[in-house]
Structure formats: C-alpha cells, structure tokens
Write a protein that holds these residues in place. Structure first.
Motif, PDB file in Angstrom:
ATOM      1  N   THR A  37      28.330 -36.280 -10.909  1.00 61.67           N
ATOM      2  CA  THR A  37      27.423 -35.239 -10.427  1.00 61.67           C
ATOM      3  C   THR A  37      28.168 -33.925 -10.233  1.00 61.67           C
ATOM      4  N   LEU A  38      29.358 -33.995  -9.661  1.00 60.78           N
ATOM      5  CA  LEU A  38      30.128 -32.781  -9.422  1.00 60.78           C
ATOM      6  C   LEU A  38      30.462 -32.074 -10.740  1.00 60.78           C
ATOM      7  N   ILE A  39      30.810 -32.819 -11.770  1.00 58.90           N
ATOM      8  CA  ILE A  39      31.135 -32.203 -13.064  1.00 58.90           C
ATOM      9  C   ILE A  39      29.904 -31.511 -13.644  1.00 58.90           C
ATOM     10  N   LEU A  40      28.737 -32.103 -13.487  1.00 58.44           N
ATOM     11  CA  LEU A  40      27.509 -31.444 -13.946  1.00 58.44           C
ATOM     12  C   LEU A  40      27.275 -30.145 -13.170  1.00 58.44           C
ATOM     13  N   LEU A  41      27.516 -30.173 -11.860  1.00 55.95           N
ATOM     14  CA  LEU A  41      27.349 -28.961 -11.052  1.00 55.95           C
ATOM     15  C   LEU A  41      28.364 -27.891 -11.433  1.00 55.95           C
ATOM     16  N   VAL A  42      29.598 -28.283 -11.730  1.00 50.70           N
ATOM     17  CA  VAL A  42      30.609 -27.333 -12.215  1.00 50.70           C
ATOM     18  C   VAL A  42      30.087 -26.662 -13.485  1.00 50.70           C
ATOM     19  N   SER A  43      29.575 -27.472 -14.419  1.00 50.67           N
ATOM     20  CA  SER A  43      29.047 -26.917 -15.674  1.00 50.67           C
ATOM     21  C   SER A  43      27.963 -25.896 -15.423  1.00 50.67           C
ATOM     22  N   GLU A  44      27.036 -26.217 -14.558  1.00 47.26           N
ATOM     23  CA  GLU A  44      25.910 -25.316 -14.315  1.00 47.26           C
ATOM     24  C   GLU A  44      26.342 -24.020 -13.649  1.00 47.26           C
ATOM     25  N   LEU A  45      27.146 -24.113 -12.597  1.00 45.66           N
ATOM     26  CA  LEU A  45      27.524 -22.893 -11.863  1.00 45.66           C
ATOM     27  C   LEU A  45      28.478 -22.013 -12.666  1.00 45.66           C
ATOM     28  N   VAL A  46      29.412 -22.617 -13.388  1.00 46.48           N
ATOM     29  CA  VAL A  46      30.330 -21.818 -14.201  1.00 46.48           C
ATOM     30  C   VAL A  46      29.572 -21.196 -15.375  1.00 46.48           C
TER      31      VAL A  46
END
Length: 153
Positions: A37-46
């Motif tokens: 989940t955190l990696i998906l959130l990194v992708s979205e915010l970056v």
C-alpha cells in the motif's frame, strides 16, 4: 529519510525503489500489505508532484525505529507549488485524476499544509495487530468505503 525528486516522470520509479529499500531496511518485507500500500501511495503522490508542478520535490518517509505489531508509517511529499491538491471527479474514460481518491481510500489519514513557497502533502498508514501471524493495515471505518471500487489497469 528523504529523497530529492527531479521534475521527471522517470523519478516515480526511482522513488518506489528507494521506498522499498527503506522498508526492507526497517524489517517490512515487500510482500507485507503495509509495504504494498505504501508503494502505491508513493507512486501517486510523487506522480502528482512531478506531473502537476513541473518542479523538484522531496519525498520523506518516517518509519518506526522498531517494527512492531502496531506502528504508523508517514509519507510526505514537499513540492514548490502553492497550488492546493484538489481531488477530482473523473469519468471512466479518463486516464488520470484518480490519485487523491486512491490516497483518500488507502491511507488512514492524509492532508496537506503550506510550506514556504510550496506545500507538503502527507499520509499515514497504521499497522495493527492481526489475529493471524502477520500484521495488516488497519481500517478505521470500512463502511466509509463501501460502494467504492478501484480498478488497476
């Protein structure tokens, strides 16, 4: 821990790799639901920072010193744009515009604040004790997300 992000879409992949290595270094494996989940959130915010500002950004990851059954992980992206993040309503044919909806649906908390000439967007994930052997992501009020569907294409 922080990573400087250039205004280049290729930086999104580098940010994911960096975050994976930080998670692994703290004892959170890549197959852990928290990591996924955190990696998906990194992708979205970056992606939002790179695409919508066209300026450098800074990715920060705050991990617990000791990975316990209960812990909070915080992700922040600071950029040099003073434009507020605005969740958008998009129809099924559009290829973008769903990033903040994903952040809202996946993070336990998220928000933003002005910072200097720009802003800081942050989100937090709670890891809580599960009845099984592995820790899972806590969901505060699952009923708040009933009827929502996210499709990965």
């Amino acid at each position: 821990m922080q990573l400087e992000i250039r205004p280049d879409p290729a930086e999104v992949g580098r940010a994911r790799s960096w975050a994976r290595s930080r998670l692994a270094g703290s004892g959170i494996g890549s197959d852990d639901p928290l990591a996924e989940t955190l990696i998906l959130l990194v992708s979205e915010l970056v992606t939002n920072a790179v695409v919508h500002t066209g300026r450098p950004a800074v990715l920060r990851l705050s991990l617990p010193r000791v990975v316990a059954e209960s812990a909070t992980v915080r992700l922040e992206v600071a950029d040099h744009s003073d434009r507020a993040p605005v969740p958008r309503c998009v129809d099924g044919d559009q290829t973008g515009g769903r990033g903040l909806a994903l952040v809202d649906g996946l993070a336990d908390r998220w928000g933003w604040s002005p910072e200097g000439n720009g802003k800081r967007i942050w989100c937090e994930l709670d890891r809580c004790e599960d009845s099984g052997e592995r820790a899972t992501i806590c969901v505060g009020d699952a009923s708040a997300y009933e009827g929502l569907a996210f499709e990965v294409v």
